[in-house]
Scaffold this active site. Structure first.
Site, short mmCIF file in Angstrom:
data_model
loop_
_atom_site.label_atom_id
_atom_site.label_comp_id
_atom_site.label_asym_id
_atom_site.label_seq_id
_atom_site.Cartn_x
_atom_site.Cartn_y
_atom_site.Cartn_z
N GLU A 126 -19.23 -5.70 13.08
CA GLU A 126 -18.17 -6.16 11.78
C GLU A 126 -17.41 -6.55 13.67
OE1 GLU A 126 -15.46 -2.76 9.44
OE2 GLU A 126 -16.21 -2.63 11.27
N GLY A 267 -14.32 3.63 18.74
CA GLY A 267 -14.58 4.78 18.88
C GLY A 267 -16.03 4.80 18.59
N ALA A 268 -16.42 3.83 17.44
CA ALA A 268 -17.36 4.18 16.73
C ALA A 268 -17.64 3.09 15.74
CB ALA A 268 -17.91 5.91 16.56
N MET A 269 -18.81 3.37 15.29
CA MET A 269 -19.06 2.48 14.31
C MET A 269 -20.14 2.72 12.88
SD MET A 269 -19.04 -0.90 12.43
CE MET A 269 -19.69 -1.25 11.84
N GLU A 270 -19.91 2.83 11.41
CA GLU A 270 -20.07 3.23 10.58
C GLU A 270 -21.93 2.25 10.01
OE1 GLU A 270 -17.39 0.62 8.14
OE2 GLU A 270 -17.59 1.65 10.41
N ASN A 271 -22.21 1.74 11.34
CA ASN A 271 -23.76 1.32 10.38
C ASN A 271 -24.65 2.38 9.76
OD1 ASN A 271 -23.23 -0.75 12.76
ND2 ASN A 271 -23.71 0.70 14.03
N HIS A 301 -15.06 11.26 10.68
CA HIS A 301 -15.22 9.69 10.23
C HIS A 301 -16.32 9.33 9.85
CE1 HIS A 301 -12.11 6.89 10.35
NE2 HIS A 301 -13.01 5.40 10.56
N GLU A 302 -16.89 8.17 10.27
CA GLU A 302 -17.97 7.45 10.63
C GLU A 302 -19.05 8.21 9.31
OE1 GLU A 302 -17.35 4.91 11.37
OE2 GLU A 302 -16.19 5.59 13.18
N GLU A 324 -11.16 1.81 6.17
CA GLU A 324 -10.73 2.84 7.33
C GLU A 324 -9.77 3.96 7.07
OE1 GLU A 324 -11.88 2.42 9.48
OE2 GLU A 324 -13.78 0.11 9.70
#
Length: 855
Positions: A126, A267-271, A301-302, A324
């Site tokens: 992203e 912080g993180a990524m929603e793959n 969140h993810e 988001e």
């Protein structure tokens, strides 16, 4: 040439021409340290005879064939695009290339662990970086299935969106091949590849559908002992149960892996089914409760994104906010209602809304539904509007339509649009259907306009102290004059046995310039009136004179942590807006923060204390202010309960605020163990934080920093060492740090970020004057030569805000005037720095008027 940009119009035109069906992607990870092989077979339909392009960033393209016809890469591949002409109704494209690993956290990031020399890879796609790994129509509304085949060392684990298959081993080469099953139809930016000798542990849960969902937690070998996987599984299960119940839709993917990866930018990524997290959430040393809670919020969140973003995805990035904002809102309510972190809304108020209010008062503020013209616009809109203001507005919308109707509408939205792409109107239509409320006017005022309103109470009382009139006034900034509807809580607080306790509460709809609240007439005026109690509304609030005096004297005595957070925020807003003196804010914080129980409130407030002392206090008093907060923080640290969260926060804040050699002596003796505080362990990370503080005041040197790195030869140690070296306050040390960042393009992302933070340490203000012109000279070359993430770290991180003087203001204005044709995203970053300086100058002027300011 388009460079690496893509416009919204181009994306719309391409979507009108084609529809994607599938990708078969083969990646060869055995070709050495610089490149990997990438072969893509792309099947798509198109309008016969039409022309379009596919996206790819590669070192070399060996083969391109379209429907069996070989195309010359020298003729059709340029910049980041492969031109495709003479399309048929059904097409098969084959692209064979060598692509580059990165060390910027974009594309396929390659990391070598200094502890054991093991190699770790992970993808981050992203916004538009899957094109750094394979040929792809890089836009969210061209969904397809993705089937990955990966070759790599046979000692590695390989993870993607689909469950990891048994590898085919090639004994003669010590390699293996993993052939993954195709994914469901998803967007390219949520595809994923993580590979390397990761350690892993596994569990499972049963979905509401009855399907067993495998769970995995991964981390690299040298950190594995610190990864508390059982706790992560527990929070994941709580989140699954909460979201499946509230959404009424089972988890949509085949498995759920959570991978903690090195040198991660976010912080993180929603793959989809393969979420990547920053290793900040692997706790090798003691961390604050603020960080622990934030990890839980990030996990949820993810997880929320698996439905909102992955199952149903925005058509284009102008609805990035909805993706988001929903995850931010959903993760907060789930944390508060499904985990032990029941005060998550207090954390949201203290951190997220503070971020949102700041962003919404910058000249670059924008409507929640931002105008995203191209990819460069997307980069700079991962901001406080997109996440925090949007989340705040969704919280208010849920209160306005009712939480049950809100969840019901969201569930209908998921069912109707599963595996598709939507716009914000699609969600609002479902919420209107379930709530019966017309959201057209609400959406126009809240989503299509910028700026934050200010709400103030108007109170009249009779001789007996009974309220004869209560109203709420609403104002808006001149540039953004929209007056909005708010769902608003009003709390009355009185001192009862030494505690400020809520004795009355009313919830009302507020709209217009002035809203009368007749139901409060006849009640006794309390010690403190708190607008926006329960934090339903998105607005700055003001305290009336009596309430402000009560807050200053008794803020720490407010029983409810969320109410305390709102009062803390009101006091900060008045300071930032130059309505009250920064010197008074120092007194408020030092006098009350010792009683604060919420870790994130303490963390946020201490950061604001530092800003007030270094930027907002009048320059004539800044040295005295620095001394005052350093002494005050050390007093707070000594008086905090042994081993407490606050003790750790006060010590680290003190280390960052050293003002004298005596302060440095205290920190030096703590670090060496010569002196101790009861319950305070000087573990690895705290030792580094103390050393950074010593470096900032010139109480250590580069040799000592090198020795500390030799003792902690880890990636985290390297980040701390870069921070400490850049914080050294001499011109010579700053020149070394500057050259390492600007003249050298090889540093990895986390080292760039750390060194930039050290370079502009407030204790370095005296020497940063000499770097102002260097800063402006580097802007265009850095913007044009580095990836966005690295350019952002340098341009934002090195801006010398700490100078906060008219010379910096004028130089920044001059650069913006002289570079009116520079990229809008670059101008935005520079203008935001200017806005911070202008705000600081206004606050300094207000502080100088304060009769109680120190001489």
């Amino acid at each position: 040439m388009p460079g690496e940009n893509l416009t919204r119009i181009e994306a719309q035109e391409r979507r009108d021409l084609i529809d994607t069906e599938s990708y078969e992607i083969s990646l060869d990870l055995t070709k050495g340290a610089e490149v990997f092989g990438s072969r893509s077979v792309v099947r798509f339909s198109a309008k016969p005879g039409s022309f379009t392009f596919i996206d790819l960033i590669a070192r070399e393209v060996r083969e391109i064939s379209l429907n069996g016809e070989q195309l010359d890469p020298d003729h059709v591949f340029a910049d980041s695009r492969i031109a495709l002409s003479g399309l048929q109704e059904e097409n098969v494209l084959v692209v064979d290339a060598d692509c580059l690993y990165t060390n910027t956290g974009e594309g396929l990031h390659r990391f070598v662990d200094p502890v054991d020399d093991e190699v770790y890879l992970y993808s981050q796609f992203e916004v538009p970086d899957s094109r750094r790994v394979f040929a792809v129509f890089e836009q969210p509304d061209l969904k397809a299935t993705f089937q990955f085949t990966v070759s790599g060392p046979d000692t590695w684990k390989v993870v993607s969106n689909s469950p990891t298959p048994e590898p085919i081993l090639h004994d003669e080469s010590s390699t293996a091949t993993w052939g993954f099953e195709p994914t469901p139809r998803i967007s390219s930016y949520i595809t994923a590849l993580v590979a390397g000798p990761y350690e892993a542990t596994f569990s499972e849960l049963t979905s509401s559908s009855g399907e067993v969902i495998p769970l995995g937690v991964y981390g690299r070998k040298s950190l594995w002992q610190h990864l508390d996987a059982d706790y992560i599984f527990d929070k994941t299960r709580e989140g699954f149960a909460y979201f499946e119940e509230k959404f009424g839709v089972p988890y949509p993917f085949a498995k759920y892996d959570q991978l903690f990866v090195p040198e991660f930018n976010a912080g993180a990524m929603e793959n989809a089914g393969a979420v990547t997290f920053t290793e900040t959430y692997v706790f090798r040393s003691k961390v604050t409760d603020a960080v622990k809670e934030r990890r839980v919020v990030t996990i949820l969140h993810e997880l929320a994104h698996m439905w909102f973003g992955d199952l149903v995805t925005m058509k284009w990035w102008n609805d990035l906010w909805l993706n988001e904002s929903f995850a931010e809102w959903a993760s907060t309510i789930a944390t508060a209602e499904a985990t032990e972190w029941t005060e998550a809304w207090t954390t949201f108020n203290a951190m997220e809304k503070t971020w949102a209010y700041r962003q919404d008062q910058l000249p670059s503020t924008h409507p929640i539904v931002a105008e995203i013209n191209d990819l460069e616009d997307v980069y700079v809109n991962f901001d406080g509007i997109t996440y925090a203001k949007g989340g705040s507005v969704l919280k208010q919308l849920a209160a306005w339509v009712g939480i049950d109707a809100f969840f019901a509408g969201v569930g209908q939205y998921f069912k109707k649009h599963a595996w598709g792409n939507t716009e914000v109107a699609d969600l609002l239509a479902e919420l209107e259907a379930t709530s019966g409320r017309d959201l057209g006017s609400w959406a126009k005022k809240w989503l299509e306009t910028a700026g934050v309103n200010t709400l103030s109470p108007v109170i009249a009382e009779d001789v007996d102290g009974l309220i004869t009139r209560f109203a709420v006034t609403q104002t808006a900034p001149a540039d953004y004059p929209t007056i909005r509807p708010h769902r608003l809580g009003i709390g009355f607080y009185n001192l009862v046995d030494g505690s400020l306790t809520r004795t009355h509460y009313a919830e009302v709809d507020v709209d217009g310039d002035r809203t009368e609240v007749p139901e409060l007439q006849g009640t006794k005026r309390p010690d403190l009136v708190l607008l926006n109690d329960n934090d339903l509304a998105y607005a700055k609030i003001r305290l009336d004179e009596r309430s402000l005096a009560t807050a200053i004297a008794h803020l720490g005595a407010i029983a409810d942590p969320l109410a305390r957070s709102i009062v803390w925020g009101a006091a900060w807003d008045q300071t930032r807006d130059a309505e009250s003196a920064a010197s008074d804010y120092l007194d408020l914080v030092l006098g009350n923060i010792g009683r604060e129980t919420e870790s994130t409130t303490v963390r946020t407030t201490l950061a604001q204390l530092r800003t007030a002392a270094t930027l907002y206090v009048t320059p004539a008093d800044q040295q005295a202010a620095r001394l005052k907060i350093a002494d005050g923080l050390w007093d707070l640290a000594q008086n905090a309960p042994a081993g407490s969260d606050s003790q750790l926060q006060f010590v680290t804040a003190f280390a960052g605020a050293l003002a004298t050699s005596e302060h440095a002596g205290i920190i030096g003796r703590l670090r060496s163990g010569e002196d101790t505080l009861p319950g305070l362990e000087i573990d690895t990370d705290l030792s580094w934080q103390l050393l950074v503080g010593l470096a900032s005041i010139g109480a250590t040197d580069a040799a000592s920093i090198d020795a500390a790195l030799a003792a902690d030869n880890t990636s985290k140690g390297a980040e701390f060492a870069a921070l400490a070296r850049a914080a050294l306050p001499t011109v010579a040390d700053k020149r070394i740090a500057w050259a390492s960042l600007i003249d050298n393009a090889d540093l990895p992302n986390t080292i760039v970020r750390s060194a930039a933070a050290g370079f502009v340490h407030p204790n370095s203000a005296a020497v940063l004057e000499g770097f102002a012109q260097d800063y402006f000279d580097m802007l265009l070359p850095i913007w044009e030569s580095r990836t966005y993430q690295i350019a952002n770290y340098l341009i934002v991180g090195l801006y010398p805000t700490v100078l906060a003087n008219t010379e910096l203001r004028d130089a920044t204005r001059a650069w913006l005037s002289e570079h009116a044709d520079a990229a809008p995203a670059l101008r935005r970053l520079v203008s935001e720095g200017l806005a911070d300086v202008e705000r600081a100058l206004a606050a300094q002027a207000r502080d100088a008027e304060d009769p109680d300011a120190e001489d």
